[in-house]
Every structure is written in C-alpha cells, then in structure tokens.
Design an enzyme around this catalytic site. Structure first.
Site, PDB file in Angstrom:
ATOM      1  N   ASP A 188      38.032 -10.928  12.891  1.00 49.97           N
ATOM      2  CA  ASP A 188      38.593 -10.638  14.447  1.00 49.97           C
ATOM      3  C   ASP A 188      37.223 -10.677  15.327  1.00 49.97           C
ATOM      4  O   ASP A 188      36.062 -10.536  14.929  1.00 49.97           O
ATOM      5  CB  ASP A 188      38.722  -9.099  14.385  1.00 49.97           C
ATOM      6  N   GLU A 244      38.491 -15.868  13.937  1.00 47.73           N
ATOM      7  CA  GLU A 244      38.681 -15.890  15.114  1.00 47.73           C
ATOM      8  C   GLU A 244      37.775 -16.112  16.108  1.00 47.73           C
ATOM      9  O   GLU A 244      36.915 -15.226  16.777  1.00 47.73           O
ATOM     10  CB  GLU A 244      39.456 -14.567  15.778  1.00 47.73           C
TER      11      GLU A 244
HETATM   12  C1  NOJ Z   1      41.297  -9.805  18.798  1.00 48.55           C
HETATM   13  C2  NOJ Z   1      42.606  -9.354  18.331  1.00 48.55           C
HETATM   14  O1  NOJ Z   1      43.385 -10.395  17.832  1.00 48.55           O
HETATM   15  C3  NOJ Z   1      43.357  -8.475  19.131  1.00 48.55           C
HETATM   16  O2  NOJ Z   1      44.507  -8.080  18.897  1.00 48.55           O
HETATM   17  C4  NOJ Z   1      42.428  -7.221  19.328  1.00 48.55           C
HETATM   18  O3  NOJ Z   1      43.193  -6.483  20.355  1.00 48.55           O
HETATM   19  C5  NOJ Z   1      41.041  -7.548  19.737  1.00 48.55           C
HETATM   20  N1  NOJ Z   1      40.544  -8.859  19.035  1.00 48.55           N
HETATM   21  C6  NOJ Z   1      40.182  -6.449  19.483  1.00 48.55           C
HETATM   22  O4  NOJ Z   1      39.850  -6.192  18.216  1.00 48.55           O
END
Ligand code: NOJ
Ligand code: CA
Length: 494
Positions: A188, A244
């Site tokens: 993440d 990500e």
């Molecule tokens: C990215 C995640 O995909 C999302 O769902 C989340 O709210 C944020 N990061 C914070 O962790």
C-alpha cells in the site's frame, strides 16, 4: 537465477468482505474464498491478492491495521488463512496479502505504547493535506497535547520510518507471513513510506494543486524497498513485492523498480487512468515501455477497490468494449491483475447515500459491492448492496458465449502461447480509432476502439480469439477487418 513466477502469472484481486460469504453473516470471509477456489482454478488465474485481512476498526476497511499478524474475526482465523494457502496451493494458486507500512490504525497498541513510532509536532508544521480531504494532515491528540501526522484519515497515523526501530517490526511482519506460505505482498502507498525529515512544505504549483514532494516520494523509501526485496529473495520460491507506487510521472514511477532490486511489479496507473481510447492507451503503454528499466515488469489493471470497475469506467457498461479491455490487459507485456467480477463484465454498483460505508469522498463503495454468484446474487443481507446481478457466475458459466467464458479462453491462450506472456511489445500501424501490436514473432493483437470499421494490413496467421467469438480459426493473409468494439488475437499458423 531468480524464479520470477509472477511474470507468467494472471493475478486476481479479491476484496474479502465482498467476494464470498461462507457463514451467511453477510460479510465475505476467508472460508468463502476457499470455497470458490474451484471456480478460480477453472477460470485459470495464478494468484489471489487479498485486500487487508487483519484486525482493524475498519475506518478505512482494513487499511487501518490494528494487528499486522492477526486475522480480522469477521474474515476468519489464522487457521482459515493457513487452510486457504494450503488449498489454493494444491490447485496451483498463490496467495498474496496487502502490506500497509505507511500508517497503522490509531487503535494499534503502538499508537499509545510507542508514540515514537509516529510523527509528532507541537504546532502544525507545514501545509500537508490529508488525501481523503478535510484539510490538514495534522490532528491534535488530546492525550499527548501534540499534533500527529496522517496522510490519510485521522484514524490512520503515519509511521515514523526515521525511527530505526520501525523497520525491524515490518521485517518481522513480512517473515511472519512468508514463513506461513504467503507468496508475496501488494504494498500500500509504496511511494510514501518515508516523509521529509524536516517536514518541509509541499510546493503549491498553480493549476496543479499541491505536489506531494515532501509528504511523499522521498528518496529514502527506495532503501526500504531494497531491504524487503532482499528478504523476499531469500525464500523459495522468491516472494513477490507488488507496489502501489502511485505516480503518474512515468520516470518517477519507473524508479520504484530500482536496478531490479526494489519492486518486482508495480501497477501502471498511467494506463488505468487513461480512457479506453486507442490514442490514449497506446500513448500510455509507449511511455511505460520507454521508461521501464530492463529488469522491470509492469502490472496492468483496469479496476480496483479505489477507482471502481472497468466495465463502467472504460466501457460504460458495454460488454463488447469490456471484452476489448480484457483482451488488452491480458496481452500487453506485463502481468495482468483482474478485479473480482471483471471476468463477468460486472459494472460498478449503485450504493445509495444511506448505504455508504466508505470514509472517503466520493465514496468508493460502488466498486466494492458483492460478487454475484447466482441470478439472485447468492448472498444473505450483504454488508454492501448487491445491485446488479444480471451478470452473475452461474448464468455465465452455463453460457459458452459469455464474457466469463471469453475471459477463460483469453487466460488459457495466454498460457498456451509463450509470446503472449514474454514476447517483445511492438506497436504496428493501425488506422485512427484502432490499436495493434505484436508480441514477439508469434502473436498479434488488434483492437478497434473507434466507431467505424477498420482494416489492418500485412497480417499473416490465424485468428485464435475474437471478442465476439466469431471467425476463430480463420486464416488471414493480408487485411484484417475489425468491426467497431471488436478485438482479435492472431497467432502464427501451426
Ligand atoms: C490505498 C488503498 O488502495 C486505499 O484503499 C486506502 O484507502 C489507502 N491506500 C490508504 O491506505
Ligand atoms: Ca461471513
């Protein structure tokens, strides 16, 4: 030689609360995923990425973790996870979890017991803003009488990676799951782990909003990714790090692969955010191809739990266009990641204001509605409404012309033809509205994303798969004609 199994894989993202509910309480769970492994094996996917499964107060539905080595009781137990890993493994399917290293929940014991694990200031020190809106990324904590940093919701305090005791905690967490057979992690906000040590103001550039140069994208983050890659590489098979890394600046994004010593895969959001338009898509792919270091491999997705579903975003609910999108995702050079329901051309749900449970605005719930297994959905009182069930697994599995069968054929073809997995990507000339490329010497993909029929010339081979399932097996030498919203894969004659 590292065995990079993920380069040949098709990934499948499961939002656990919405996939399959084994105990009938309206919340999807790990036992539900295990019950649907037969379906996923039939579809042909290689690995499942589960959104966070850990204990969490669920302010951000699992992205506010209160125990990194536990399982949320709504979803099951550690034994359920072990069973899922084992049963999936027996079917050749790997399990990936979601690592949230940028922040924890404010209910994580660390927040009270180890305040030095977080970022504090006596006064609001800069102009950083919360990603979820609502202004400053700093909130006053009554107990400590100081402000703490949260790039996301106030209940998601950012960890202070400058504290040398934080990194060993995450290495322990990685090992904990790797030792239990977890095949890797989606990471993440992989671009934001470290924050500027001096907490300098983010630049405010007119017209571009606030550029997050100091609250995110710090160079020190690369060191963390390098350490995790080294750790993941000590396992057999090596564990996957899928980031990500949310930058639309392709050079900056490519930096997260390092020298082949950081992320193994990173979502290419330049494509995800392009329209399903030949010009835009081709441009996004050309940029990615040009920027990627030799050792790097992109991950392509059109849907996820944040942005919603590709059948709506890209195709406006039109099945023919959705099939073009699926054909594209599965035949570009890189690893495709399907989001549960993409294979049905499932559209985003309709979640009325009273049913919204998301902390972000606009709500991401329409992209998180339950998987429709049967014409009635197959759920009892689900946590989010089942809105559209006309596209469901039972009906499409029984219909060989369905998008589900089309997707299954696409995955099988990718497995059968090595060029579709590892062949070089080379764009070829195509009329306006169309986009065509070769993969290695043995495969060619042509998509007509425009409104008029097109002809693509100098084609030699046989049609292996077409989006409307016509003309398969036909030999082509010369021009290939494509109707609007039609796509074809042509392979060298046997
Ligand atoms: C990215 C995640 O995909 C999302 O769902 C989340 O709210 C944020 N990061 C914070 O962790
Ligand atoms: Ca359940």
């Amino acid at each position: 030689m590292i065995e990079r199994w993920w380069r040949d894989a098709v990934l499948y993202q499961v939002y656990p609360r919405s996939f399959a509910d084994a105990n009938g309480d309206g919340i999807g769970d790990l036992a539900g995923v295990a019950q649907r492994l037969e379906y996923l094996e039939w579809l042909g996917i290689d690995a499942i990425w589960l959104n966070p499964v850990h204990p969490s107060p669920n302010v951000d539905w699992g992205y506010d973790v209160s125990d990194y080595t536990g399982i949320h009781p709504d979803l099951g137990t550690l034994e359920d996870l072990a069973r899922l890993v084992a049963e999936a493994g027996a079917r050749g399917i790997r399990i990936l979890l979601d690592l949230v290293p940028n922040h924890s929940s404010d209910r994580h014991p660390w927040f009270r017991e180890r305040p030095d694990f977080y970022v504090w200031a006596d006064e609001i020190p800069n102009n950083w803003e919360s990603i979820f809106g609502g202004g400053s990324a700093w909130t006053f904590d009554d107990e400590r009488g100081r402000y703490y940093l949260h790039n996301f919701a106030p209940q998601q305090p950012d960890l202070n990676w400058w504290n040398p005791e934080v990194a060993p905690e995450f290495e322990r967490i990685l090992r904990f799951w790797f030792d239990r057979g977890v095949a890797g992690f989606r990471i993440d906000v992989a671009h934001a782990i470290f924050k500027d040590r001096e907490l300098r103001d983010d630049p405010v550039i007119p017209g571009l909003g606030m550029r997050r140069r100091y609250s995110m994208f710090r160079p020190e983050t690369h060191g963390i990714l390098r350490d995790w890659r080294a750790l993941a590489g000590t396992y057999d098979p090596p564990r996957l790090l899928l980031g990500e890394a949310y930058s639309l600046d392709v050079e900056q994004w490519a930096g997260y692969f390092g020298d082949g010593d950081q992320l193994d895969l990173a979502f290419a959001f330049m494509l995800t955010h392009a329209d399903l338009d030949a010009e835009q898509m081709r441009g996004a792919v050309a940029d990615v191809e040009a920027a990627l270091p030799a050792n790097a491999w992109p991950c392509w997705a059109g849907s996820n739990h944040d942005i919603g579903r590709l059948a709506t975003r890209w195709a406006g609910g039109d099945d023919a266009r959705t099939r073009c999108a699926l054909m594209m995702l599965l035949t570009l050079r890189g690893t495709p990641c399907l989001y549960y329901g993409d294979e049905l051309a499932l559209t985003s749900g309709d979640v009325t204001a009273e049913r919204i449970v998301d902390c972000a605005t606009p709500s991401r719930d329409p992209g998180r509605t339950p998987m429709p297994w049967t014409p009635g959905g197959g759920w009892t009182d689900p946590w989010l409404p089942l809105t559209e069930t006309s596209r469901n697994v039972e009906a499409q599995r029984a219909d060989s012309d369905s998008t589900l069968h089309f997707t299954r054929h696409l995955i099988a073809l990718r497995r059968r033809i090595p060029a579709l997995r590892s062949g070089r990507y080379q764009e070829i000339a195509a009329p306006e509205g169309a986009w065509a490329w070769r993969r290695g010497d043995d495969a060619l993909v042509a998509l007509n994303l425009g409104d008029d029929p097109v002809e693509i010339g100098a084609i030699d081979g046989s049609i292996a798969l077409s989006t409307n399932r016509s003309r398969e097996g036909e030999n082509i030498s010369g021009n290939l004609t494509l109707a609007p919203s039609e796509g074809m894969i042509v392979v060298a004659k046997a």
